[in-house]
Write a protein that holds these residues in place. Structure first.
Motif, PDB file in Angstrom:
ATOM      1  N   ARG A 169     -13.384  -3.645   7.972  1.00  0.00           N
ATOM      2  CA  ARG A 169     -12.617  -4.655   7.244  1.00  0.00           C
ATOM      3  C   ARG A 169     -12.246  -5.830   8.149  1.00  0.00           C
ATOM      4  O   ARG A 169     -12.280  -6.989   7.714  1.00  0.00           O
ATOM      5  CB  ARG A 169     -11.357  -4.044   6.622  1.00  0.00           C
ATOM      6  N   LEU A 216      -6.706  -2.611   5.665  1.00  0.00           N
ATOM      7  CA  LEU A 216      -6.956  -1.598   4.643  1.00  0.00           C
ATOM      8  C   LEU A 216      -5.795  -1.556   3.664  1.00  0.00           C
ATOM      9  O   LEU A 216      -4.634  -1.541   4.059  1.00  0.00           O
ATOM     10  CB  LEU A 216      -7.127  -0.219   5.287  1.00  0.00           C
ATOM     11  N   SER A 217      -6.116  -1.524   2.390  1.00  0.00           N
ATOM     12  CA  SER A 217      -5.088  -1.457   1.354  1.00  0.00           C
ATOM     13  C   SER A 217      -4.505  -0.044   1.306  1.00  0.00           C
ATOM     14  O   SER A 217      -5.137   0.921   1.772  1.00  0.00           O
ATOM     15  CB  SER A 217      -5.690  -1.815  -0.003  1.00  0.00           C
ATOM     16  N   PRO A 218      -3.322   0.108   0.714  1.00  0.00           N
ATOM     17  CA  PRO A 218      -2.767   1.456   0.545  1.00  0.00           C
ATOM     18  C   PRO A 218      -3.717   2.377  -0.233  1.00  0.00           C
ATOM     19  O   PRO A 218      -3.837   3.559   0.097  1.00  0.00           O
ATOM     20  CB  PRO A 218      -1.462   1.215  -0.217  1.00  0.00           C
ATOM     21  N   ALA A 219      -4.413   1.842  -1.218  1.00  0.00           N
ATOM     22  CA  ALA A 219      -5.363   2.655  -1.984  1.00  0.00           C
ATOM     23  C   ALA A 219      -6.525   3.115  -1.109  1.00  0.00           C
ATOM     24  O   ALA A 219      -6.978   4.258  -1.216  1.00  0.00           O
ATOM     25  CB  ALA A 219      -5.881   1.866  -3.188  1.00  0.00           C
ATOM     26  N   GLU A 220      -7.004   2.224  -0.234  1.00  0.00           N
ATOM     27  CA  GLU A 220      -8.096   2.614   0.668  1.00  0.00           C
ATOM     28  C   GLU A 220      -7.627   3.677   1.658  1.00  0.00           C
ATOM     29  O   GLU A 220      -8.347   4.637   1.935  1.00  0.00           O
ATOM     30  CB  GLU A 220      -8.623   1.391   1.412  1.00  0.00           C
ATOM     31  N   HIS A 272     -11.161   0.402   9.501  1.00  0.00           N
ATOM     32  CA  HIS A 272     -10.341  -0.726   9.967  1.00  0.00           C
ATOM     33  C   HIS A 272     -11.238  -1.751  10.663  1.00  0.00           C
ATOM     34  O   HIS A 272     -11.124  -2.963  10.435  1.00  0.00           O
ATOM     35  CB  HIS A 272      -9.269  -0.209  10.926  1.00  0.00           C
ATOM     36  N   MET A 330      -7.114  -8.577   1.864  1.00  0.00           N
ATOM     37  CA  MET A 330      -6.632  -7.823   2.997  1.00  0.00           C
ATOM     38  C   MET A 330      -5.157  -7.515   2.780  1.00  0.00           C
ATOM     39  O   MET A 330      -4.394  -8.344   2.337  1.00  0.00           O
ATOM     40  CB  MET A 330      -6.822  -8.652   4.277  1.00  0.00           C
ATOM     41  N   ALA A 331      -4.739  -6.304   3.107  1.00  0.00           N
ATOM     42  CA  ALA A 331      -3.348  -5.896   2.952  1.00  0.00           C
ATOM     43  C   ALA A 331      -2.467  -6.660   3.929  1.00  0.00           C
ATOM     44  O   ALA A 331      -2.909  -7.084   4.993  1.00  0.00           O
ATOM     45  CB  ALA A 331      -3.223  -4.393   3.179  1.00  0.00           C
TER      46      ALA A 331
END
Length: 132
Positions: free
Chosen positions: A36, A7-11, A33, A1-2
Motif C-alpha cells: 500500500r 491499511l484500512s481497519p477492514a484490511e 503495508h 489510505m487510512a
C-alpha cells in the motif's frame, strides 16, 4: 489510505482473519503495508494505476520527506527506504509468479500467497514426520 496508516481497519481485520500463525500474519501485515505504501508513493510520483514500475529509492525518499511525522528524520527515511525496497523485491517475486505488475497486487493476492507458503511448510513437516 487510512488516516493512521496505509491499511484500512477492514484490511487489517481481513489479515487477522486468515488464521495463519502469528509470525506469518505479522509478515503478511508488513508486506501489505509495504504494498500500500509503494502504491501511494507511485501515485504521488505520477505513475498510472497498475504501472509495472515500483518506485525507486529516490521516489521513496522524496515521498518520505513529504510526510510530516518523519520528514526531519533522515536516518529513519534511509531505513524506511531500504525496507520498502526490500518489500518491493518480495512483491516483484510474487507478482512474477502471478504474471502481473507488482503494484497491481491486491490484499487477496498476498493472503493467498501467505496461505500457500504455510500449506507448503505444513506439507513438508507432515512428510518428514510420517511414520515409516
Amino acid at each position: 489510505m487510512a488516516a493512521d496508516g496505509p491499511l484500512s481497519p477492514a484490511e487489517l481485520a481481513e489479515l487477522e482473519s486468515t488464521l495463519l500463525p502469528a509470525l506469518e500474519r505479522h509478515h503478511l501485515r508488513l508486506l501489505a503495508h509495504g504494498l500500500r505504501t509503494l502504491q501511494a508513493i507511485a501515485a504521488a510520483d505520477g505513475a498510472q494505476p497498475g504501472s509495472d514500475e515500483l518506485p525507486d529509492r529516490s521516489a521513496i525518499r522524496s515521498w518520505a520527506a513529504d510526510q510530516p511525522p518523519i520528514a526531519q528524520d533522515r536516518a529513519f527515511i534511509e531505513v524506511l527506504s531500504s525496507q520498502l525496497e526490500s518489500a518491493g523485491r518480495q512483491l516483484e517475486q510474487l507478482a512474477a509468479e502471478l504474471g502481473r505488475p507488482p503494484l497491481s497486487l491486491e490484499l487477496r493476492d498476498l493472503i493467498a500467497w501467505a496461505r500457500n507458503q504455510a500449506n507448503q511448510r505444513i506439507a513438508i513437516i507432515s512428510a518428514v514426520n510420517l511414520p515409516p
